[in-house]
Write a protein that holds these residues in place. Structure first.
Motif, PDB file in Angstrom:
ATOM      1  N   GLN A  74       0.625  -0.950  -0.439  1.00 35.00           N
ATOM      2  CA  GLN A  74      -0.296  -0.234  -0.185  1.00 35.00           C
ATOM      3  C   GLN A  74       0.412   1.194   0.034  1.00 35.00           C
TER       4      GLN A  74
ATOM      5  N   LYS B  33      -2.357   2.662  -7.856  1.00 36.39           N
ATOM      6  CA  LYS B  33      -2.062   1.246  -6.556  1.00 36.39           C
ATOM      7  C   LYS B  33      -1.812   0.097  -7.789  1.00 36.39           C
TER       8      LYS B  33
ATOM      9  N   GLU C  24      -6.847  -0.178   3.294  1.00 38.27           N
ATOM     10  CA  GLU C  24      -7.626   1.379   3.609  1.00 38.27           C
ATOM     11  C   GLU C  24      -7.224   2.179   4.436  1.00 38.27           C
TER      12      GLU C  24
END
Length: 311
Positions: free
Chosen positions: A236, A248, A277
């Motif tokens: 991430q 991403k 997230e």
């Protein structure tokens, strides 16, 4: 060691007693935050969290550093100076707070002061496992000093590609130093026992559009280090300020990485889940820079902050 500083691979040899080095710091320990953090690898976190001390300044100045407010990457110098005695009291306070480990984040440029503080703290009953949390941009001179005091290295292995290093790591010559660093720490801490917080965990973050560079790192790691370390693979990547258009990692790329780990025989370690997230970019203007469920400030740190900043 501060007089002609060679604590990091910049070897600036500045007398940091009278001027700052390339790390942006003098010989006075400067910290930005301390407290319990529950976002580290599970063995380091335990039940209550890892006892973090975030040091201001850094030998690297990565453009996309998550800790850009304190690393000096964008010219910021947040935090406040403390004495070595206060640093030792902070270590003891983290132990009293219930920390599973003491986690020293980017302490390279303060190694002599950290050693003195650890000696003082141990004389007063400090006994937590000590984690050295580093970018991997280290000098052997500095590591030789701190190594006897470290239980576990949490070491980045960012890249072996000079172009990727230049773009994402602040200094192209990162690639000249990371392998000697890896060879050193895997010799001094060759057996990883995470139940006792001993050994080495190697972190690698997948940079955008750099999958081949990641495969080069994983292949080298598998050939030379996998039997002596645990791998922590992170996927991430989050730019700290504005999104410059990086893509991403896709599900197909993520699955390919998982297959690559199997193919290379890398079985021990941790892999960040795709789609996490949680925004891990900290805001060191706050008493709790991280998402509140994952962090608690240290009371002694808050008292020091009040003493030096909020007077």
């Amino acid at each position: 060691m501060y007089e002609k500083c060679k604590l990091c691979p910049n070897y600036c040899q500045v007398d940091r007693r009278v001027k700052v080095g390339l790390c942006g710091q003098s010989d006075k320990v400067r910290i930005a935050w301390s407290g319990l953090h529950r976002g580290e690898e599970p063995p380091l976190t335990g039940e209550k969290g890892s006892g973090m001390i975030f040091f201001t300044g850094c030998p690297l100045h990565c453009k996309y550093c998550q800790n850009h407010q304190i690393s000096g990457a964008l010219g910021s110098n947040m935090g406040f100076n403390i004495t070595n005695e206060e640093l030792s009291e902070l270590m003891l306070s983290l132990q009293e707070q219930g920390a599973t480990t003491l986690n020293l984040v980017t302490g390279t440029h303060f190694i002599p002061s950290i050693i003195e503080a650890l000696i003082i703290a141990k004389d007063k009953g400090f006994n937590l496992p000590v984690v050295y949390n580093s970018s991997g941009y280290e000098s052997i001179e500095g590591l030789t000093l701190i190594d006897p005091y470290i239980d576990l290295y949490l070491m980045d292995m960012k890249t072996l590609d000079k172009n990727v290093a230049s773009k994402f790591c602040g200094r192209e010559k990162y690639t000249d130093y990371i392998l000697p660093v890896m060879d050193f720490i895997t010799k001094t801490h060759p057996v990883t026992d995470l139940d006792k917080i001993r050994g080495t965990i190697v972190r690698h973050l997948v940079f955008p559009d750099s999958l081949k560079a990641t495969l080069d790192v994983l292949s080298y790691y598998a050939k030379h280090y996998k039997d002596n370390c645990f791998l922590s693979l992170m996927v991430q990547f989050v730019p700290p300020l504005e999104n410059p258009g990086f893509k991403k990692i896709s599900e197909d790329e993520y699955d390919f990485l998982l297959d690559s780990l199997d193919y290379l025989g890398i079985e021990e370690g941790f892999v960040q889940e795709l789609g996490d997230e949680i925004l891990w970019i900290p805001d060191f203007n706050k008493d709790v820079p991280f998402p509140s469920p994952f962090a608690d400030p240290n009371p002694y740190f808050l008292s020091l902050k009040k003493k030096y900043i909020n007077q």
